[in-house]
Design a protein around this motif. Sequence first.
Motif, mmCIF file in Angstrom:
data_model
loop_
_atom_site.group_PDB
_atom_site.id
_atom_site.type_symbol
_atom_site.label_atom_id
_atom_site.label_comp_id
_atom_site.label_asym_id
_atom_site.label_seq_id
_atom_site.Cartn_x
_atom_site.Cartn_y
_atom_site.Cartn_z
ATOM 1 N N ARG A 137 96.414 65.361 59.031
ATOM 2 C CA ARG A 137 97.168 65.526 57.785
ATOM 3 C C ARG A 137 97.355 67.009 57.465
ATOM 4 O O ARG A 137 98.438 67.447 57.079
ATOM 5 C CB ARG A 137 96.449 64.836 56.627
ATOM 6 C CG ARG A 137 96.411 63.330 56.726
ATOM 7 C CD ARG A 137 95.597 62.707 55.603
ATOM 8 N NE ARG A 137 95.437 61.271 55.779
ATOM 9 C CZ ARG A 137 96.309 60.355 55.375
ATOM 10 N NH1 ARG A 137 97.394 60.735 54.731
ATOM 11 N NH2 ARG A 137 96.085 59.074 55.573
ATOM 12 N N SER A 169 100.818 69.213 57.420
ATOM 13 C CA SER A 169 101.141 69.866 56.155
ATOM 14 C C SER A 169 101.330 71.371 56.325
ATOM 15 O O SER A 169 102.335 71.943 55.878
ATOM 16 C CB SER A 169 100.046 69.583 55.127
ATOM 17 O OG SER A 169 100.292 70.281 53.925
ATOM 18 N N PRO A 191 102.443 65.739 51.340
ATOM 19 C CA PRO A 191 101.411 64.700 51.484
ATOM 20 C C PRO A 191 101.964 63.285 51.413
ATOM 21 O O PRO A 191 101.567 62.418 52.197
ATOM 22 C CB PRO A 191 100.464 64.996 50.326
ATOM 23 C CG PRO A 191 100.606 66.468 50.105
ATOM 24 C CD PRO A 191 102.047 66.763 50.361
#
Length: 237
Positions: free
Chosen positions: A56, A60, A67
């Motif tokens: 993640r 990002s 998100p």
Amino acid sequence: MKIEIWSDVACPWCYIGKRRFETALAAFPHRDSVEVQWRSYQLDPALPEHYDGTEREYLSTRKGLAPAQIAGMFEHVAAQAKGEGLNYRFDDVVVANSFTAHRLIHLAAAHGQQDAAKERLLSDHFEHGKDIGNREYLTSLGLDLGLDAGELSELFSTDKYADAVRQDFEEGRALGINGVPFFVIDRKYGLSGAQPAGTFSAALAQAWQESHPLVMVDAAGSGGATGEACGPEGCAV
């Protein structure tokens, strides 16, 4: 018939595409005459050997995804994977550079274990949280496949197979490939992405038919005449 598949170990759609292609190939009547070769591709060649962060965080910070977008993407891809019998665990994925893993696949290919190596790497990366850039893990995987310990050690002490991996990159670029998975049949037909199994089946059938056309046999002395037969209007008498 030869099928080359450009793919990255760190690509979630590549594993899904592998399963869908395998489903089509298993049902293909001429599957025993099909040669499958895995070709190397890297989605992010600049990725450090080990990235200190989660999948993640990687998406990002390095890809600029929000998100909510990442969460939606994970949910969608995991659902598609589940439909193919795969259990993706994105929260456990270890982000790492895949270059050495591709070299391992080339080593495995030299010993007839290319598909087995590709399968293990994809499964271990997306389903079991293994570090595909880790020497101990890659060595263990190679030994599981029956590869020689000395040859496995070479992967980390030399650049063996590095040129072969880069050659795959170059051939992919020459063919105009800018995303994976990408399937090339006899260097004539191309399919981009994790297509449905039905699409792969249709492509296999078309490619086979065009490379193995039906040739009508002219019986000696018949002058090309056809034998008696039945048609929509009835039967010849």
